[in-house]
Design a protein around this motif. Structure first.
Motif, short mmCIF file in Angstrom:
data_model
loop_
_atom_site.label_atom_id
_atom_site.label_comp_id
_atom_site.label_asym_id
_atom_site.label_seq_id
_atom_site.Cartn_x
_atom_site.Cartn_y
_atom_site.Cartn_z
N PHE A 34 5.98 -2.86 -5.24
CA PHE A 34 6.52 -2.32 -4.25
C PHE A 34 6.92 -2.93 -3.52
O PHE A 34 7.43 -4.00 -3.68
CB PHE A 34 4.89 -1.38 -3.49
N LEU A 58 1.46 8.48 -9.27
CA LEU A 58 1.18 8.59 -7.30
C LEU A 58 1.20 9.54 -6.48
O LEU A 58 1.44 10.33 -5.80
CB LEU A 58 2.03 7.45 -6.60
N ALA A 83 2.41 -4.75 -0.69
CA ALA A 83 0.81 -3.89 -1.06
C ALA A 83 0.46 -4.91 -1.74
O ALA A 83 -0.97 -4.12 -2.49
CB ALA A 83 1.38 -2.98 -1.97
N ASP A 96 -1.95 2.74 -2.53
CA ASP A 96 -1.15 3.77 -3.69
C ASP A 96 -1.77 2.36 -4.43
O ASP A 96 -1.58 2.68 -5.79
CB ASP A 96 0.31 3.26 -3.10
N ALA A 97 -1.29 1.02 -4.22
CA ALA A 97 -1.56 -0.22 -5.39
C ALA A 97 -2.31 0.35 -6.22
O ALA A 97 -2.95 0.00 -7.41
CB ALA A 97 -0.76 -1.51 -4.42
N PHE A 114 -3.63 -7.37 -0.90
CA PHE A 114 -4.40 -6.81 -0.39
C PHE A 114 -4.58 -7.89 0.65
O PHE A 114 -4.74 -9.36 0.17
CB PHE A 114 -5.83 -6.76 -0.95
N ARG A 115 -4.43 -8.04 1.52
CA ARG A 115 -4.27 -8.99 3.03
C ARG A 115 -5.96 -10.14 2.74
O ARG A 115 -5.65 -10.99 3.24
CB ARG A 115 -4.06 -8.77 3.82
N THR A 133 -4.13 1.22 7.76
CA THR A 133 -2.98 0.29 7.60
C THR A 133 -3.29 -0.32 6.17
O THR A 133 -1.75 -0.23 5.13
CB THR A 133 -3.64 -0.98 8.48
N MET A 134 -4.08 0.35 5.17
CA MET A 134 -3.74 -0.34 4.27
C MET A 134 -2.99 1.06 3.36
O MET A 134 -1.79 0.85 2.47
CB MET A 134 -4.97 0.09 3.00
N ASN A 185 0.74 -0.07 4.87
CA ASN A 185 0.88 -0.97 3.38
C ASN A 185 1.26 -0.68 1.94
O ASN A 185 1.29 -1.44 1.40
CB ASN A 185 -0.26 -1.99 3.91
N GLN A 186 0.88 0.39 1.43
CA GLN A 186 1.06 0.96 -0.10
C GLN A 186 -0.16 0.65 -0.79
O GLN A 186 0.33 0.11 -1.71
CB GLN A 186 2.36 0.78 -0.40
N GLU A 187 -1.13 -0.51 0.57
CA GLU A 187 -2.41 -1.25 -0.29
C GLU A 187 -2.92 0.19 -0.72
O GLU A 187 -3.20 0.08 -2.05
CB GLU A 187 -3.25 -1.40 0.53
#
Lengths: 377, 383
Positions: free
Chosen positions: A80, A51, A84, B252-253, A86-87, B244-245, B248-250
């Motif tokens: 994380f 990363l 993290a 990176d995920a 995905f909402r 926002t993602m 939220n580190q999304e």
């Protein structure tokens, strides 16, 4: 799957986040990167994951260069601190996402994805929540979903960035134990970052203590706790009394006032004495050695701690369970049973010196105390 | 801890005289914990010795001395020095060193008055801003290049593109924008026709209001208004969503799952907007013309049939095509800027807000600049 980290350095502007890090993580090992915030542990983890790019140095997986390989080919699972997830996706889709979006050739058929996701959700004990959305879950559940998502791509390496940092103490403990079992079951080479020494000592096969972008010490939890190689490690792992003192003709004297505390071989000059609170004993006062005063006693669960003032210096003491608890203001004798001396000026790599306690029980010290007490004896 | 309970009087005790000098004996623990008492003692002693002349402070009795104690001792010495010579005796070298350090630190370092040079400051600010803008522009161009490469790679394997995401974003940016775009365009049409009619009536050229409304709306205002509304509605939404993602580190995920954020997040949004904006612009132009027709009827008694006939003769189809040709370009710019700013979010949530604002400003700015460039381009082609 071994990880070889060779000469990694990274700067952010003028700030050196990592300086020449060398580390080898063995196959199937669970290694903790332990350090205060700003020690570079998360940066190192992100570099292993791809990363972040390092300014110099390489990371080898199983002897293979990875730094310029696509993250997809690295097969790294990353968890994380703040989950993290995905909402806008259900738990099922969160776990399945990494597989669903693979190019057609590498993508498993739908039924197999579903089967694998359910197997993983069973593994993290959350199969019954597959249709929920992340914001309907508790923190501990979310972190387990995040773990299932990381495992879905069948990673060769599992990286966890303060995985329990955002959870409350009880859940954290539970999840810690559970993760340890999971690791033993799956045997994936894992590296996790934490600033919690208890977590690192309990969970890891080996602990890497980091400070200011450097590795301070690497060793098993027992080694780093019992024989810290630097003052920093001593202070970071567990409670410790840090006493400024000097060594003169074989005895350790308090820097302020010159009261003798014990003996030390082969060193002279200013030094710092580290003593763990449970390595100090409180004995009945002895007029020849000078009395210490109990300033504060407080009980935390099974542990009773006392602050004891001796010759103007405060010592934190953990009292043995079941022993007599002294009253505040009581006069006692302070006996240091074990400690480690770090010379103030020393070369890096030079080992610390053991502290030699006065012979326990007897009024005669193990080493000659010199003029200070000789006249009285 | 200790000392706090000690009375102020215990710290400094008068101890007779030595020759001509008055003697003060300092005692007790001169440490931070006892500061209250110490400072009182110092004040008291200084007041008590007013007009005393020479003073000698005997410091052997001090049990402990830390920085705060040394500062208090130094303060006492300075107060008494105003009256006569002061001697501090009985300090061991370590404590003496501490006292010396405290005395040295007591005099405030000179603070240089910053030199104000307003004109140079303005030039400096402008220069910095220019360099920052240059960096930003290069960065944005690099991002455009990255998206172009990803787009090219995806074009070779269109199956990688996620159709559902594109449809979803078309609905959000296109369909959901219909009411506001329609209403605003209609009103613009009304205003144009109304103002135009007022002016043209003076020349008896009322009917030319149709030319005015038709050309300006089809060629410029329809697409420009739509782009500005979409930049405010969807460009900002792109920044906020991706930002926002990012927080939220999304994002990176996604990377660790081996996914390319440009492919997953940017491409669907850009393609959706490139498809939606021309449609939206066409609809906006139609609504604008309708508004123009309504106003013409109300003010000039031009019926809808007359309006349409005049429109056919006055405005060739090419005018509309020139207008709509700009829409995909504006759409790409809005989507790229929105996503770029979103991916630039780092760390905290407040940078999401800041970059969202910036994304709207930059994309509207770029849309208008591009519109001007298009005008020049089309003019040179004689369109």
């Amino acid at each position: 799957m071994t990880i070889d980290i060779q000469g990694i350095s990274k700067r952010f502007g003028t700030y050196a986040a990592l300086q020449d890090i060398n580390l080898r993580v063995g196959a199937g090992e669970l290694v903790a990167l332990l350090g205060p915030s700003g020690s570079g542990k998360t940066t190192l983890l992100r570099i292993i994951a791809g990363l972040e790019t390092a300014d110099s140095g390489t990371v080898l997986f199983e002897g293979e260069e990875t730094l310029n390989r696509h993250p997809r080919d690295r097969r790294v699972g990353f968890v994380f601190q703040h989950y993290a997830l995905f909402r806008h996706m259900t738990v099922f889709n969160n776990v399945a996402f990494g597989l669903q979006v693979r190019p057609r050739g590498q993508r498993p058929p739908k039924a197999e994805i579903a089967e694998r996701v359910h197997r993983l959700l069973k593994l993290v004990q959350l199969d019954w929540l597959a249709d929920r959305y992340p914001n309907q879950l508790s923190g501990g559940q979310r972190q387990r979903v995040a773990l299932a998502r990381a495992l879905a791509i069948e990673p060769r390496v599992l990286l966890l960035d303060e995985p329990f940092g955002a959870l409350d103490a009880k859940v954290r403990k539970e999840l810690r134990r559970w993760l340890r079992h999971l690791h033993e079951e799956m045997g994936i080479t894992s590296v996790f970052v934490t600033h919690d020494q208890e977590e690192a000592l309990e969970l890891a096969d080996r602990v890497v203590v980091m400070s200011q972008g450097r590795i301070e010490q690497v060793g098993t939890p027992g080694t780093v706790y019992r024989t810290p190689s630097t003052g920093f490690v001593y202070e970071f792992l567990g409670d410790v009394n840090r006493v400024e003192c000097r060594v003169e003709s074989g005895q350790v004297l308090l820097e302020a006032g010159g009261t003798p505390l014990g003996g030390a071989a082969d060193h002279a000059g200013p030094a710092i004495l580290y003593v763990r609170p449970h390595d100090i004993e409180l004995l009945p006062p002895d007029e020849r050695l000078g009395a210490a005063t109990v300033r504060l006693v407080h009980e935390v669960g099974p542990v009773t701690r006392a602050e004891v003032e001796y010759a103007g210096t405060l010592f934190e003491v953990v009292l043995p369970e079941g022993g007599r608890v002294p009253a505040q203001g009581e006069l006692v004798r302070l006996s240091i049973r074990r400690g480690m001396l770090f010379p103030r000026e020393r070369d890096p790599g030079e080992p610390p010196r053991p502290f030699l306690p006065f012979r326990s029980g007897g009024p005669t010290p193990a080493v000659n105390l010199g003029p200070h007490t000789a006249g009285m004896g | 801890m200790t000392g706090t309970a000690e009375p102020a009087a215990a710290f400094l005790v008068p101890a007779g005289t030595a020759g001509t000098a008055r003697v003060l004996a300092a005692r007790g623990r001169w440490v931070l914990g006892a500061w209250d008492g110490l400072s009182q003692a110092v004040e008291g002693a200084a007041a008590g010795l007013a007009g005393a002349g020479a003073v000698r402070i005997e410091a052997q009795g001090i049990e402990a001395l830390d920085t705060v104690g040394a500062i208090e001792l130094a303060r006492l010495a300075r107060r008494l020095e105003a009256l006569g010579p002061v001697e501090i005796a009985g300090l061991d070298p370590v404590r003496q060193g501490l006292l010396d350090a405290a005395r040295k630190a007591e005099c405030a370092p000179p603070i240089g008055r910053p030199v104000e040079r307003p004109i140079i400051a303005v030039v400096e600010r402008a220069g910095r801003a220019a360099y920052a803008m240059l960096d930003e522009t290069l960065d944005l161009l690099a991002f455009v290049g990255m998206v172009a490469i990803t787009l090219g790679r995806t074009a070779l394997r269109p199956a990688r593109l996620r159709g559902s995401a594109i449809i979803h974003h078309m609905e959000k940016t296109g369909l959901d924008a219909l009411p506001i775009v329609g209403l605003l365009s209609f009103l613009i049409g009304v205003v144009l026709a109304y103002q135009g009619a007022d002016q043209l009536r003076r020349f008896g050229a009322q009917l030319f209001v149709v030319n005015l409304v038709g050309i300006s709306i089809l060629r410029e205002i329809g697409v420009l208004m739509t782009s500005i509304i979409v930049a405010g509605r969807s460009g900002s939404a792109f920044t906020a969503q991706i930002g926002t993602m990012q927080v939220n580190q999304e994002v990176d995920a996604m990377r660790t799952l081996g996914l390319d954020p440009v492919e997953i997040l940017v491409l669907p949004r850009m393609i959706a907007l490139v498809l939606a904006l021309p449609l939206l612009s066409f609809y906006a132009a139609a609504m604008g013309l309708l508004g123009g027709a309504a106003a013409s009827y109300a003010v000039l008694d031009v019926t809808l049939a007359q309006f349409l006939r005049q429109l056919q003769t006055a405005v060739p189809v090419g005018t509309m095509l020139v207008g709509l040709a700009k829409a995909p370009v504006f759409a790409a710019v809005i989507a790229l800027v929105g996503c770029y700013e979103g991916l630039k979010v780092s760390g905290s949530a407040d940078s999401v807000g800041r970059l969202t604002t910036k994304s709207v400003v930059v994309s509207i700015f770029l849309v208008i600049v591009l519109d001007a460039l298009f005008s020049i381009l089309f003019a040179s082609f004689g369109l």
